[in-house]
Scaffold this active site. Structure first.
Site, PDB file in Angstrom:
ATOM      1  N   LYS A   1      -8.900 -15.272  15.870  1.00  0.00           N
ATOM      2  CA  LYS A   1      -9.068 -14.913  14.453  1.00  0.00           C
ATOM      3  C   LYS A   1     -10.515 -14.620  14.058  1.00  0.00           C
ATOM      4  O   LYS A   1     -10.891 -14.841  12.904  1.00  0.00           O
ATOM      5  CB  LYS A   1      -8.483 -16.021  13.544  1.00  0.00           C
ATOM      6  CG  LYS A   1      -7.031 -16.317  13.837  1.00  0.00           C
ATOM      7  CD  LYS A   1      -6.461 -17.443  13.022  1.00  0.00           C
ATOM      8  CE  LYS A   1      -5.010 -17.688  13.399  1.00  0.00           C
ATOM      9  NZ  LYS A   1      -4.408 -18.815  12.742  1.00  0.00           N
TER      10      LYS A   1
ATOM     11  N   GLU B   1       0.837  -1.197   0.000  1.00  0.00           N
ATOM     12  CA  GLU B   1       0.000   0.000   0.000  1.00  0.00           C
ATOM     13  C   GLU B   1       0.871   1.246   0.000  1.00  0.00           C
ATOM     14  O   GLU B   1       1.487   1.594   1.019  1.00  0.00           O
ATOM     15  CB  GLU B   1      -0.939   0.009   1.211  1.00  0.00           C
ATOM     16  CG  GLU B   1      -1.847   1.222   1.188  1.00  0.00           C
ATOM     17  CD  GLU B   1      -2.909   1.232   2.277  1.00  0.00           C
ATOM     18  OE1 GLU B   1      -3.104   0.198   2.927  1.00  0.00           O
ATOM     19  OE2 GLU B   1      -3.528   2.282   2.463  1.00  0.00           O
TER      20      GLU B   1
ATOM     21  N   ASP C   1       1.336 -14.400  12.665  1.00  0.00           N
ATOM     22  CA  ASP C   1       0.209 -15.017  11.961  1.00  0.00           C
ATOM     23  C   ASP C   1      -0.721 -13.900  11.472  1.00  0.00           C
ATOM     24  O   ASP C   1      -1.404 -13.260  12.281  1.00  0.00           O
ATOM     25  CB  ASP C   1      -0.535 -15.951  12.937  1.00  0.00           C
ATOM     26  CG  ASP C   1      -1.626 -16.749  12.235  1.00  0.00           C
ATOM     27  OD1 ASP C   1      -2.110 -16.294  11.178  1.00  0.00           O
ATOM     28  OD2 ASP C   1      -1.997 -17.817  12.746  1.00  0.00           O
TER      29      ASP C   1
ATOM     30  N   HIS D   1      -1.768  10.801  -1.747  1.00  0.00           N
ATOM     31  CA  HIS D   1      -2.040   9.646  -2.596  1.00  0.00           C
ATOM     32  C   HIS D   1      -1.680   9.940  -4.043  1.00  0.00           C
ATOM     33  O   HIS D   1      -1.135   9.102  -4.739  1.00  0.00           O
ATOM     34  CB  HIS D   1      -3.520   9.239  -2.481  1.00  0.00           C
ATOM     35  CG  HIS D   1      -3.754   8.243  -1.399  1.00  0.00           C
ATOM     36  ND1 HIS D   1      -3.736   6.888  -1.609  1.00  0.00           N
ATOM     37  CD2 HIS D   1      -3.995   8.400  -0.079  1.00  0.00           C
ATOM     38  CE1 HIS D   1      -3.948   6.267  -0.472  1.00  0.00           C
ATOM     39  NE2 HIS D   1      -4.120   7.165   0.472  1.00  0.00           N
TER      40      HIS D   1
END
Ligand code: ADP
Length: 507
Positions: A309, A177, A385, A484
């Site tokens: 999760k 990103e 993870d 951006h």
């Protein structure tokens, strides 16, 4: 009959085999397809422009020669011949590493790529841009991934450095990103200017919550009362802690739903993130409990009362993994010169967006601008993870004016569930270890088990603080679109700084 009759023919065949392996490694130099059975394969010398491929029968004879180890037999076969064996069900693609042995792991990956590629409709994998060479697959085998066909590189940037509790850390971020690293760096600069970040570790406990069925609510109730009693707790703790010197049971929380009992085991796990460790301990504790309650049925070691999760209020309220609060003061002149906004605008935006906006949306733990962006980038860089970003990203960002006349900014993030480790899981991989090393938290802490993982959690919370500060400043100043655009991105929109028009509504 042995396929090699003289030393000379062995050398010739060895050269031929190497040539074929090179061609398999570079499939863009088009290869003829291997025959699907032994009928069409030839055992004679290769014709010009073609390459030599023994018949399935010959390959099988070599492969199954009882006087040789399987790995030695495979060394006598070319990649194409092994593919021939696999396509005829003689070798399982998933077992290639086991058959080849540790010295030929890359070859196993190369052959699996070819097998999967040729069986797929697109047939692109074999010649794809997905890299597979020069990777230490010994660290992956049996630990990190199965059916390996390569690895996915992600750009690694470094934000900062950031002063956290008096130590300067480069902030490693694996991300695709654009603007994320640059923006976080700007936040670091502003935080450093005020003396850096101070963190407090308010909790450190990984959790597992099995679901246990009983024949009746009465029995489930008895079991709950037993677990909650001193005696029951002591029996479970002794069994639990017998499984690892790092697992120290901190608490047991019980809840009933009908005749099903849920028990949330919470434990410290040293420098490991701890899911394996706590699972082993929980299993042992449940064995001990079964002796007292033979009627109980353990439905699942994870009964989602953990909660791993998945979004859950219990994590937000009770914490999971490392619970960290990070705070900093940013001088007013730095808010103006570096962040290009004002303390007043920042505080107003934080309340309206991160607190009220998220409350309006019914959020649990989402009282932040983009904690997940920073946390996940560091997770990927350090071998955590990534699926645990669900709860690890839960964060409340708070801002208030401070200083004599409220000219400075007091900013904090409260993150109750940073689930990280510096041993086990993806932290064993070479590149990820390099990143942990850069942070000075690689592996187990030599004197104080758990300190490396805790430091990593503190660094993550501090980097999130930097990310929050920078993005909110950009939003407050209306800079997001420009940033951006400068990095070739154009999707974000940004409001102008808002001023109250209602009398008396000024901050
Ligand atoms: P996890 O429990 O996070 O899934 P692993 O089971 O893969 O992690 O790795 C934890 C293992 O590492 C345990 O077997 C433990 O004995 C070992 N270990 C060595 N040093 C430490 C340490 N300082 N903290 C935690 N575990 C450690």
């Amino acid at each position: 009959m042995s396929p090699f009759t003289t030393q000379q023919s062995f050398s010739a065949r060895f050269l031929d085999l190497k040539l074929k392996q090179v061609r398999l490694a570079h499939p863009e130099q088009s290869l003829p397809s291997p025959p699907s059975s032994d009928s069409g394969a030839s055992s004679s010398s290769p014709a010009e422009g073609d390459y030599f491929l023994r018949s399935l029968k010959e390959c099988l004879e070599i492969y199954e020669e009882p006087s040789r180890a399987r790995s030695d037999s495979l060394a006598l076969l070319s990649d194409e011949e092994i593919i021939l064996l696999a396509n005829n069900g003689k070798i399982a693609a998933y077992a290639l590493e086991k058959l080849f042995g540790m010295s030929e792991l890359e070859r196993a990956v190369r052959i699996r790529r070819a097998l999967i590629s040729r069986a797929s409709s697109t047939k692109t994998l074999e010649s794809s841009t997905i890299p597979f060479e020069s990777y230490d697959y010994s660290r992956v085998l049996g630990a990190c991934c199965e059916n390996v066909v390569g690895y996915i590189p992600i750009p690694l940037g470094v934000a900062g450095p950031l002063n956290v509790d008096g130590t300067s850390y480069p902030i490693p971020m694996a991300t695709a990103e654009g603007t994320l690293v640059a923006s976080t760096s700007r936040g670091c600069k502003a935080l450093n200017a005020g003396g850096g970040v101070t963190t407090v570790l308010v909790g450190d406990a990984m959790t597992r919550g099995p679901a246990i069925d009983f024949p009746s609510v009465a029995l489930a109730g008895q079991a709950k009362a037993w677990i909650d009693s001193e005696q029951g707790h002591a029996i479970l703790r002794e069994a639990f802690e017998s499984t690892s010197r790092f697992a120290k049971l901190k608490s047991l929380k019980t809840a009933m739903a009908g005749r099903t009992l849920y028990v949330r085991f919470a434990t410290s796990t040293g420098d490991a993130m701890g899911m394996n460790m706590i699972s082993k301990g929980t299993e042992k504790a449940l064995d001990a409990m079964q002796k007292r309650f033979p009627e109980m049925v353990v439905l699942a070691l994870s009964g989602n009362y953990c909660t791993d999760k998945k979004p859950a209020a219990i994590n937000w309220i009770e914490g999971r993994g490392k619970s960290v609060v990070a705070e900093a003061v940013v001088p007013g002149h730095i808010v103006k010169s570096v962040l290009k906004t004002t303390v007043k605008d920042l505080c107003n935006l934080n309340i309206k967006k991160n607190l009220i906006g998220s409350a309006m949306a019914g959020s649990i733990g989402g009282f932040n601008a983009h904690a997940s962006n920073i946390l996940t980038a560091i997770f990927l860089a350090t071998g955590q993870d990534p699926a645990q970003n669900v709860e690890s990203s839960m964060c409340m960002t708070l801002m208030e004016p401070t200083g004599m006349d409220g000219e400075d900014l007091l900013v904090s993030v409260t993150m109750p569930c940073i689930e990280v480790g510096t041993v086990g899981g993806g932290t064993v991989l070479a590149a990820q270890q390099g990143v942990l090393e850069m942070l000075g938290v690689r592996g187990a802490h030599p004197q104080q088990p758990g300190k490396n993982a805790q430091t990593l959690a503190r660094v993550i919370a501090s980097a999130v603080l930097a990310g929050e500060l920078s993005l909110l400043s950009a939003l407050a100043a209306g800079h997001l679109i420009k940033a951006h655009m400068a990095h070739n991105r154009s999707q974000a929109n940004s409001p102008a700084s808002s001023l109250p028009v209602t009398p008396g509504a000024r901050l």
